[in-house]
Design an enzyme around this catalytic site. Structure first.
Site, PDB file in Angstrom:
ATOM      1  CG  HIS A  17      -0.306   0.067   2.547  1.00  0.00           C
ATOM      2  ND1 HIS A  17      -0.020  -1.063   3.280  1.00  0.00           N
ATOM      3  CD2 HIS A  17       0.140   1.103   3.293  1.00  0.00           C
ATOM      4  CE1 HIS A  17       0.553  -0.714   4.425  1.00  0.00           C
ATOM      5  NE2 HIS A  17       0.674   0.589   4.460  1.00  0.00           N
ATOM      6  CG  HIS A  56       3.825   4.390   5.572  1.00  0.00           C
ATOM      7  ND1 HIS A  56       2.908   4.886   6.476  1.00  0.00           N
ATOM      8  CD2 HIS A  56       3.395   3.132   5.285  1.00  0.00           C
ATOM      9  CE1 HIS A  56       1.979   3.970   6.704  1.00  0.00           C
ATOM     10  NE2 HIS A  56       2.250   2.889   6.003  1.00  0.00           N
ATOM     11  CD  GLU A 114       3.547  -0.811   7.414  1.00  0.00           C
ATOM     12  OE1 GLU A 114       2.924  -0.041   6.664  1.00  0.00           O
ATOM     13  OE2 GLU A 114       3.010  -1.426   8.353  1.00  0.00           O
TER      14      GLU A 114
END
Lengths: 134, 134
Positions: free
Chosen positions: A7, A79, A130
């Site tokens: 994502h 992010h 991440e």
């Protein structure tokens, strides 16, 4: 090592307005707001054919995105998340290469119920990365 | 209206170092640097299983990412690109909803040889959004 882009997360000052914009103006599939009190955010998932956008808004005290929104009042891309098969192996490879893992270096259970780690933006071209064990 | 996430673009201060990091440390498939003089950037494509990361570095005078790197010397996530089927229909729908299209509002031929438009970040939660006709 890294696999799919799981994502892109966008911190937004007004979650309802952002969700409505993605649904009505951009014509995307938008899921209902999902409170994640353990992570200090409310999330709206935008489902694209090949990945997801996550709209993030602070929830409760000490939200991890409150400072970002204070600095970027209009919001911003917060992010990106890459999938890995084995998060401990990924962490060890990154640490061996000199990259800094945020926090205590131990994976936490992320908003999708899977182990995640965050890497220091200064070690990744200014981008907060991440890693999520897929 | 929007379809796939075509790419995430990251502006980087050192293209060789960033490409090496994605190849060697993150273990991704990294293509050779591709100069795009018409767009004022050199691009390195990172191929993920479901989308692409584009590492961008200024090329020549007046690069569109020079100011971004001056403000963010470590680099940063520069924009996200959504695919659309019909870029003129997308533009007209967005303009009718009050969103601002950057430049003169006419699609340009982007780095992939396809028509693109950029939308004003202030109208999209602080995120610079590119639309590309797929």
């Amino acid at each position: 090592m890294i696999g799919r882009l799981n994502h892109v997360a966008i911190a937004v000052p007004d979650l309802d307005a952002a969700a409505a914009q993605y649904r009505d103006t951009l014509g995307a599939t938008v899921r209902p707001p999902q409170p994640e009190p353990d992570h200090g955010v409310t999330v709206v998932f935008i489902e694209l054919p090949n990945t997801k956008i996550e709209l993030l808004h602070p929830l409760g005290e000490g939200s991890p995105i409150a400072a970002f929104l204070a600095k970027n009042p209009a919001g911003g891309i917060h992010h990106i998340c890459y999938e890995v098969d084995d998060i401990l192996a990924a962490r060890d490879r990154l640490k061996a290469a000199g990259a800094r893992v945020l926090g205590d270096g131990e994976p936490k259970i992320g908003a999708h119920g899977k182990p995640v780690l965050f890497l220091h933006p200064k070690d990744f071209n200014g981008a907060l990365v991440e890693l999520e064990q897929a």
